[in-house]
Design a protein around this motif. Structure first.
Motif, short mmCIF file in Angstrom:
data_model
loop_
_atom_site.label_atom_id
_atom_site.label_comp_id
_atom_site.label_asym_id
_atom_site.label_seq_id
_atom_site.Cartn_x
_atom_site.Cartn_y
_atom_site.Cartn_z
N VAL A 159 0.89 -1.15 0.00
CA VAL A 159 0.00 0.00 0.00
C VAL A 159 0.94 1.20 0.00
CG1 VAL A 159 -1.79 1.23 1.28
CG2 VAL A 159 -1.77 -1.28 1.27
N GLN A 160 0.98 1.92 -1.11
CA GLN A 160 1.99 2.97 -1.32
C GLN A 160 1.64 4.30 -0.65
OE1 GLN A 160 4.79 2.26 -2.87
NE2 GLN A 160 4.28 0.37 -3.94
N ASP A 161 0.37 4.57 -0.47
CA ASP A 161 -0.09 5.87 0.04
C ASP A 161 -1.05 5.67 1.20
OD1 ASP A 161 1.19 7.42 -2.05
OD2 ASP A 161 -0.37 6.64 -3.39
N ILE A 162 -1.31 6.74 1.92
CA ILE A 162 -2.34 6.70 2.96
C ILE A 162 -3.69 6.53 2.28
CG2 ILE A 162 -3.50 8.00 4.78
CD1 ILE A 162 -0.83 9.43 5.29
N LEU A 163 -4.44 5.53 2.72
CA LEU A 163 -5.77 5.25 2.18
C LEU A 163 -6.79 5.30 3.29
CD1 LEU A 163 -5.01 2.11 -0.03
CD2 LEU A 163 -5.11 4.49 -0.76
N HIS A 164 -8.03 5.39 2.92
CA HIS A 164 -9.13 5.33 3.88
C HIS A 164 -10.10 4.24 3.46
CE1 HIS A 164 -7.50 9.37 4.59
NE2 HIS A 164 -7.83 9.10 5.84
N THR A 165 -10.56 3.46 4.44
CA THR A 165 -11.56 2.44 4.16
C THR A 165 -12.88 3.13 3.83
OG1 THR A 165 -12.33 2.25 6.44
CG2 THR A 165 -10.45 0.84 5.78
N LEU A 166 -13.85 2.36 3.40
CA LEU A 166 -15.16 2.93 3.09
C LEU A 166 -15.83 3.52 4.32
CD1 LEU A 166 -16.40 0.16 0.65
CD2 LEU A 166 -15.69 2.48 0.05
N ASP A 167 -15.44 3.04 5.51
CA ASP A 167 -15.98 3.59 6.76
C ASP A 167 -15.11 4.70 7.34
OD1 ASP A 167 -18.32 2.08 6.81
OD2 ASP A 167 -17.31 0.39 7.76
N GLY A 168 -14.02 5.08 6.62
CA GLY A 168 -13.20 6.20 7.05
C GLY A 168 -11.96 5.88 7.86
#
Length: 174
Positions: free
Chosen positions: A123-132
């Motif tokens: 996972v290369q970048d900061i991501l957010h799940t569908l729930d945030g």
């Protein structure tokens, strides 16, 4: 419930394989113009549609999966998705809604290396799940069997966005 739209009849087998994996994580239902397959005994956590035309999607969590071989489908301009997962595009278009996946470091989520039954997915970048929930850059060990590595990458990405991947363990078995 999470709705995953996979446009293009050429992607039907990929969508079915995705359902086979997702059914282990809360059940899945597959629907295309030719068939409906229920991969769950109860109310499914995932709905996977393979279609050539999308006019609207009204569920709460909506994902659009664009495999690398996708022909241009007919998606209504006012049709909104929470995330768009695109295979093989540059990371330069990566934002919180648009995720690129592939085999290179220029993707938001990429296959870093592969063993016989294990993918190491970065996972290369900061991501957010569908729930945030926030996911910081990291590398997961993903065990898979009898599935194409690309399909395993798509399934992992959907499960990560759904909050079904264990961030503490950084391992998942598909």
């Amino acid at each position: 419930m999470i709705t995953v739209v996979v446009p293009g009849s050429e992607n039907e087998n990929c969508a079915k394989e995705l359902c086979c994996i997702l059914e282990k994580f809360g059940g899945a239902l597959f629907a295309s113009k030719d068939s409906v397959l229920d991969f769950s005994a109860a109310f499914p956590a995932f709905l996977v549609f393979n279609t050539d035309t999308v006019r609207s999607v009204t569920t709460r969590h909506r994902l659009l999966l664009l495999p690398g071989n996708t022909q241009s489908g007919k998606i209504a301009k006012d049709c909104r998705f929470d995330r768009i997962i695109a295979d093989g595009l540059s990371k330069s278009v990566c934002d919180d809604r648009f995720l690129t996946v592939g085999t290179g470091r220029n993707n938001c989520i990429s296959i870093a290396s592969a063993d016989r039954d294990t993918l190491h997915i970065s996972v290369q970048d900061i991501l957010h799940t569908l729930d945030g929930a926030e996911i910081l850059p990291c590398e997961f060990s993903v065990q898979f069997h009898e599935t194409a590595p690309r399909t395993a990458l798509y399934a992992f990405t959907v499960l990560l966005l759904a909050g079904k991947a264990d961030i503490g363990e950084l391992q998942i078995q598909l």
